[in-house]
Design an enzyme around this catalytic site. Structure first.
Site, PDB file in Angstrom:
ATOM      1  NE  ARG A 197      -4.079  -1.702   2.235  1.00 20.07           N
ATOM      2  CZ  ARG A 197      -4.955  -1.998   2.975  1.00 20.07           C
ATOM      3  NH1 ARG A 197      -4.521  -1.660   4.291  1.00 20.07           N
ATOM      4  NH2 ARG A 197      -6.116  -2.590   2.895  1.00 20.07           N
TER       5      ARG A 197
ATOM      6  N   GLY B 250      -6.555  -8.774   1.903  1.00 23.68           N
ATOM      7  CA  GLY B 250      -5.118  -8.573   2.446  1.00 23.68           C
ATOM      8  C   GLY B 250      -4.540 -10.054   2.517  1.00 23.68           C
TER       9      GLY B 250
ATOM     10  N   GLY C 222     -12.074  -5.004   2.084  1.00 24.33           N
ATOM     11  CA  GLY C 222     -13.586  -4.717   2.284  1.00 24.33           C
ATOM     12  C   GLY C 222     -14.117  -3.686   1.159  1.00 24.33           C
TER      13      GLY C 222
ATOM     14  CE  LYS D  74     -15.681 -12.216  10.000  1.00 24.65           C
ATOM     15  NZ  LYS D  74     -15.255 -10.970  10.319  1.00 24.65           N
TER      16      LYS D  74
HETATM   17  P1  ADP Z   1      -9.057 -11.615   2.218  1.00 21.26           P
HETATM   18  O1  ADP Z   1      -8.345 -10.889   3.650  1.00 21.26           O
HETATM   19  O2  ADP Z   1      -8.065 -12.125   1.255  1.00 21.26           O
HETATM   20  O3  ADP Z   1     -10.254 -11.050   1.827  1.00 21.26           O
HETATM   21  P2  ADP Z   1     -10.559 -13.573   4.051  1.00 21.26           P
HETATM   22  O4  ADP Z   1     -10.223 -12.377   5.244  1.00 21.26           O
HETATM   23  O5  ADP Z   1     -12.056 -13.612   3.409  1.00 21.26           O
HETATM   24  O6  ADP Z   1      -9.587 -13.190   2.729  1.00 21.26           O
HETATM   25  O7  ADP Z   1     -10.190 -14.930   4.347  1.00 21.26           O
HETATM   26  C1  ADP Z   1      -8.818 -15.003   4.918  1.00 21.26           C
HETATM   27  C2  ADP Z   1      -8.935 -16.271   5.989  1.00 21.26           C
HETATM   28  O8  ADP Z   1      -9.483 -17.418   5.662  1.00 21.26           O
HETATM   29  C3  ADP Z   1      -7.280 -16.861   6.241  1.00 21.26           C
HETATM   30  O9  ADP Z   1      -7.120 -16.440   7.381  1.00 21.26           O
HETATM   31  C4  ADP Z   1      -7.630 -18.426   6.115  1.00 21.26           C
HETATM   32  O10 ADP Z   1      -6.830 -19.079   7.054  1.00 21.26           O
HETATM   33  C5  ADP Z   1      -9.001 -18.702   6.231  1.00 21.26           C
HETATM   34  N1  ADP Z   1      -9.637 -19.945   5.794  1.00 21.26           N
HETATM   35  C6  ADP Z   1      -9.918 -20.091   4.515  1.00 21.26           C
HETATM   36  N2  ADP Z   1     -10.024 -21.421   4.497  1.00 21.26           N
HETATM   37  C7  ADP Z   1     -10.210 -21.770   5.658  1.00 21.26           C
HETATM   38  C8  ADP Z   1     -10.956 -22.946   6.117  1.00 21.26           C
HETATM   39  N3  ADP Z   1     -11.350 -24.121   5.398  1.00 21.26           N
HETATM   40  N4  ADP Z   1     -10.787 -22.999   7.452  1.00 21.26           N
HETATM   41  C9  ADP Z   1     -10.288 -22.131   8.378  1.00 21.26           C
HETATM   42  N5  ADP Z   1     -10.084 -20.837   7.769  1.00 21.26           N
HETATM   43  C10 ADP Z   1     -10.149 -20.880   6.327  1.00 21.26           C
HETATM   44  C1  3PG Z   2      -8.367  -1.913   5.240  1.00 23.14           C
HETATM   45  O1  3PG Z   2      -7.248  -2.594   5.851  1.00 23.14           O
HETATM   46  O2  3PG Z   2      -8.951  -2.646   4.676  1.00 23.14           O
HETATM   47  C2  3PG Z   2      -8.460  -0.541   5.056  1.00 23.14           C
HETATM   48  O3  3PG Z   2      -7.447   0.069   5.497  1.00 23.14           O
HETATM   49  C3  3PG Z   2      -9.698  -0.229   6.157  1.00 23.14           C
HETATM   50  O4  3PG Z   2      -9.414  -0.180   7.442  1.00 23.14           O
HETATM   51  P1  3PG Z   2     -10.759  -0.468   8.354  1.00 23.14           P
HETATM   52  O5  3PG Z   2     -11.417  -1.617   7.931  1.00 23.14           O
HETATM   53  O6  3PG Z   2     -10.069  -0.482   9.877  1.00 23.14           O
HETATM   54  O7  3PG Z   2     -11.679   0.854   8.236  1.00 23.14           O
END
Ligand code: ADP
Ligand code: 3PG
Ligand code: MG
Length: 406
Positions: free
Chosen positions: A38, A362, A386, A200
């Protein structure tokens, strides 16, 4: 069309104070910065403005503090920025509003850069407080937004302060993000493959709803996949299920049956673990199950047959678009990283063969790095998590909506 800094031309910025919102919300552990993508993505805009003779004031949040907390200071980020652009002087202001900040800014010369302390040390940032917005806006003459990843937030620095400027334009990073992601949202180059994983469903459903009609294939993995499998009538053992979304998913599966691919096999454990257990993971031993997941078992990654099927689908995408968000498994634990590594490598291959590849999120970026795939092997890596999903869902983006259009 969004007005960007280059639409106004170099002369506009000569000897002017520019207040620029950036997203330097990077991973930080004991003062050491991890992924700095970033920060690097803002360099073209920073250099454009500095070369134009601007006095550049940068503002950002870091983490989610609600009061001053040295663990969330942006000071290490100012240091990293100085290392990335050593020919420019980067000062650090110990607050983002107040008389000391004003003094620092008054002393700035053309070409100087000042990074303000974490905006979220003031709770008024997130409440979009009018007085706080006014104080921020009083620091400069022109507003630039070069953060796409916070554009879904209606905060003082992304919205309230921006509104008070006569000139409020997008930086080059925002322009690039909006162009790439609009292409996916409005008119993806066909064939369009959407790869979705992570945990999620709540965060992903809007983008899924919007993109399903446009996609040729949707490959689903990660923990999110078990709710889809359950909706299809499969047994999912003790894997996590998001019951709230079962009705929507059931409908989507019947309407788009031929497009949606679900895992055929799984790596499972008879107990629950999480990413923080990675240090003790060497003793783990997982089982491979096909189709139904037996009672008591939890799925943590896609199996070999699914990997094969998904990489074949990705390689079938000739000269089209592939968007990937969300790891295929608990990739932080080596034993469950193979499904994700396989997708990352298949994406890289598709890029070299001429498909437009985009990734967002991320954790997805981190997993791609772990797979040894570099940013240069992807057409576009979004800085947003997000924000990217909200944009693709067609939601409001206050931080972009407030900028000038022509
Ligand atoms: P991003 O940050 O790329 O949008 P997410 O936050 O939606 O991705 O998901 C990332 C997380 O999902 C990771 O920490 C990964 O370990 C978890 N994950 C993916 N598949 C599984 C699973 N089957 N069981 C538990 N955690 C999982
Ligand atoms: C992110 O990491 O997705 C952005 O920096 C926004 O952060 P926030 O979800 O804490 O508002
Ligand atoms: Mg995440």
């Amino acid at each position: 069309m969004l007005q960007t800094i280059s639409d106004l031309g170099y002369l506009k910025y000569y000897d002017k104070k520019i207040l620029m919102r950036v997203d330097f919300n990077v991973s930080l552990s004991n003062g050491v910065i991890g992924e700095d993508y970033r920060i690097r993505m803002t360099i073209p805009t920073i250099e454009y403005l500095i070369k134009s003779g601007a006095k550049l004031i940068l503002m950002s949040h870091l983490g989610r503090p609600t009061h001053p907390d040295s663990n969330y200071s942006l000071k290490p980020v100012a240091k990293r920025l100085s290392e990335i652009i050593p020919i420019h002087k980067v000062r650090f202001a110990t607050d983002c509003v107040g008389s000391d900040v004003r003094k620092t800014i008054d002393e700035m010369q053309m070409g100087d850069i000042t990074l303000l302390e974490n905006l979220r040390f003031h709770k008024e940032e997130e409440t979009n407080d009018p007085e706080f917005s006014k104080q921020l806006a009083s620091l400069a003459e022109i507003y630039v937004n070069d953060t796409f990843s916070t554009a879904h937030r209606r905060h003082a620095s992304t919205y309230g302060a921006a509104k008070l400027f006569d000139i409020r334009v997008a930086g080059l990073n925002v322009k690039r993000e909006v162009e790439y992601l609009s292409m996916i949202r409005e008119n993806p180059v066909k064939p369009f493959t959407f790869v979705i994983g992570g945990v999620k469903i709540k965060d992903k459903i809007g983008a899924l709803e919007n993109l399903l009609p446009k996609a040729d294939k949707v490959l689903i993995g990660g923990a999110a996949a078990y709710t889809f499998l359950k909706a299809k009538g499969m047994k999912t053992g003790n894997s996590p299920i998001d019951n709230e979304y079962l009705p929507w998913i059931t409908k989507a599966l019947s309407r788009y049956r031929e497009k949606i691919l679900l895992p055929l096999d799984h790596l499972v454990l008879p107990y629950s673990i999480s990413a923080v257990d990675s240090s003790s993971s060497s003793s783990l031993s997982a089982s491979l199950v096909k189709a139904d997941i037996p009672e008591g078992m939890i799925g943590y990654d896609i199996g070999a047959e699914t990997m094969q099927q998904y990489s074949t689908e990705i390689s079938r995408n000739k000269d089209g678009t592939i968007f990937w968000n969300g790891p295929m498994g608990l990739f932080e634990i080596g034993l469950f990283a193979n499904g994700t590594i396989n997708i990352a490598k298949s994406m890289a291959l598709a890029f070299w063969r001429g498909s437009k590849t985009l990734i967002g999120g991320g954790d997805t970026l981190e997993s791609m790095k772990r797979a040894g795939v570099s940013e240069r092997e992807v057409s576009h890596v979004s800085t947003g998590g997000g924000a990217t999903l909200r944009f693709l869902a067609g939601d409001e983006m206050p931080g972009i909506d407030i900028l000038d259009k022509d």
